[in-house]
Design a protein around this motif. Structure first.
Motif, mmCIF file in Angstrom:
data_model
loop_
_atom_site.group_PDB
_atom_site.id
_atom_site.type_symbol
_atom_site.label_atom_id
_atom_site.label_comp_id
_atom_site.label_asym_id
_atom_site.label_seq_id
_atom_site.Cartn_x
_atom_site.Cartn_y
_atom_site.Cartn_z
ATOM 1 N N UNK A 160 0.840 -1.198 0.000
ATOM 2 C CA UNK A 160 0.000 0.000 0.000
ATOM 3 C C UNK A 160 0.875 1.247 0.000
ATOM 4 N N UNK A 161 0.494 2.215 -0.837
ATOM 5 C CA UNK A 161 1.232 3.461 -0.949
ATOM 6 C C UNK A 161 0.253 4.630 -0.870
ATOM 7 N N UNK A 206 1.852 7.378 -5.401
ATOM 8 C CA UNK A 206 1.266 6.895 -6.658
ATOM 9 C C UNK A 206 1.435 7.949 -7.749
ATOM 10 N N UNK A 207 1.208 9.225 -7.413
ATOM 11 C CA UNK A 207 1.359 10.301 -8.376
ATOM 12 C C UNK A 207 2.807 10.396 -8.852
ATOM 13 N N UNK A 237 3.738 9.697 -12.726
ATOM 14 C CA UNK A 237 4.368 10.776 -13.487
ATOM 15 C C UNK A 237 5.773 10.403 -13.937
ATOM 16 N N UNK A 238 6.486 9.615 -13.141
ATOM 17 C CA UNK A 238 7.839 9.229 -13.547
ATOM 18 C C UNK A 238 7.807 8.311 -14.770
ATOM 19 N N UNK A 239 6.709 7.585 -14.948
ATOM 20 C CA UNK A 239 6.588 6.701 -16.107
ATOM 21 C C UNK A 239 5.964 7.426 -17.292
ATOM 22 N N UNK A 241 -4.780 11.804 -17.516
ATOM 23 C CA UNK A 241 -5.651 10.641 -17.335
ATOM 24 C C UNK A 241 -6.319 10.691 -15.970
ATOM 25 N N UNK A 242 -5.546 11.013 -14.931
ATOM 26 C CA UNK A 242 -6.101 11.057 -13.569
ATOM 27 C C UNK A 242 -7.139 12.177 -13.455
ATOM 28 N N UNK A 243 -6.862 13.335 -14.055
ATOM 29 C CA UNK A 243 -7.814 14.439 -14.007
ATOM 30 C C UNK A 243 -9.117 14.052 -14.680
#
Length: 134
Positions: free
Chosen positions: A106-107, A112-113, A117-119, A127-129
């Motif tokens: 769990x994070x 997660x952001x 974003x690093x990928x 996509x998240x928005x």
């Protein structure tokens, strides 16, 4: 990637609690390849990190109508991306996880952001928005 081994498929189902990662259904479950396998697949056997438990309806939707949602939640991963670096959201738990072998770690949403974003860079934020405001 070819079909997962029986051991990998079972490990993914156990890791995901025998529930669909998207809707939490516990019947009609299938192994979702997080990375696209394409026509004919490849010779590489998927690992547990390459897979996710989805019900048949959600699996079909991730391939078609819900592709952006699937990318935003880590249920699908771009072919070139390393699935170890893409977090997975389990909406019925309201929780993000990093997959590590057959374990879910769990994070926070902040971690997660950072991972997303690093990928994917700005695409992940878009996509998240879209997910948050749809």
């Amino acid at each position: 990637m070819t079909a997962p081994s029986t051991a990998t498929r079972t490990a993914v189902y156990v890791r995901d609690g025998y529930r669909c990662a998207s809707c939490a259904a516990d019947i009609g479950l299938s192994f979702q390849h997080r990375r696209a396998v394409g026509m004919g697949g490849s010779k590489n056997l998927p690992t547990p990190i390459d897979g996710l438990t989805l019900c048949l309806a959600c699996n079909e939707a991730c391939e078609h109508a819900l592709q952006t949602m699937a990318l935003a939640n880590g249920w699908k991963v771009r072919r070139w991306a390393n699935p170890e670096h893409v977090p997975v959201f389990y909406p019925h738990e309201f929780a993000w996880y990093r997959l590590e072998g057959v374990q879910r770690i769990r994070i926070s949403s902040e971690v997660a952001m950072e991972m997303g974003c690093s990928v994917y860079g700005d695409d992940w934020m878009k996509w998240r928005a879209r997910e948050v405001f749809s």
